[in-house]
Structure formats: structure tokens, C-alpha cells
Design a protein around this motif. Sequence first.
Motif, PDB file in Angstrom:
ATOM      1  N   SER A  44       0.833  -1.207   0.000  1.00  0.00           N
ATOM      2  CA  SER A  44       0.000   0.000   0.000  1.00  0.00           C
ATOM      3  C   SER A  44       0.865   1.253   0.000  1.00  0.00           C
ATOM      4  N   SER A  47       1.227   2.588  -3.486  1.00  0.00           N
ATOM      5  CA  SER A  47      -0.018   2.997  -4.122  1.00  0.00           C
ATOM      6  C   SER A  47      -0.584   4.228  -3.402  1.00  0.00           C
ATOM      7  N   ASP A  50      -4.297   4.553  -1.140  1.00  0.00           N
ATOM      8  CA  ASP A  50      -4.837   3.189  -1.124  1.00  0.00           C
ATOM      9  C   ASP A  50      -5.530   2.828  -2.436  1.00  0.00           C
TER      10      ASP A  50
END
Length: 70
Positions: A44, A47, A50
Amino acid sequence: MYEASMKERPVLVVVEELNLRPDEYALALLSRVSSMSLAPTSSSASSPFDWPLDRIALVDRLVMTLASAK
């Protein structure tokens, strides 16, 4: 980088096949990027907000990859 991603080929191989050689700065960036892993990770931390990497447009992922190449 986009062409290499679309053709699933190494960036430097695609660069060598170009009719016009990119400038040295672009080559340095591409060389640095080719040494990095371009595969999306499930972490995560990689990214933003999220958001799964596979939902981020290819061009946006490539821009983020270029931005992280130091």
C-alpha cells in the motif's frame, strides 16, 4: 517507456531500435528506470491513497516511475 511497456520489452532495447537517438539526459533517466523494477507491487506504500496500481493509467504510473528515479 510507454512503447516498452506496451510491447512488454526492455526499455533500453526499444531505445536502441529508435531511428533518432535520445539526448544524454533522457538516456540517463531511461537507464536508471530500466534498473528499477517496473512491476506493480501489492504494498500500500507504493499505491497513493490506497488506490490499486492496476487501476492507475499506464502513463500516470510511468510518470510516477520517472519521478522516483533518482
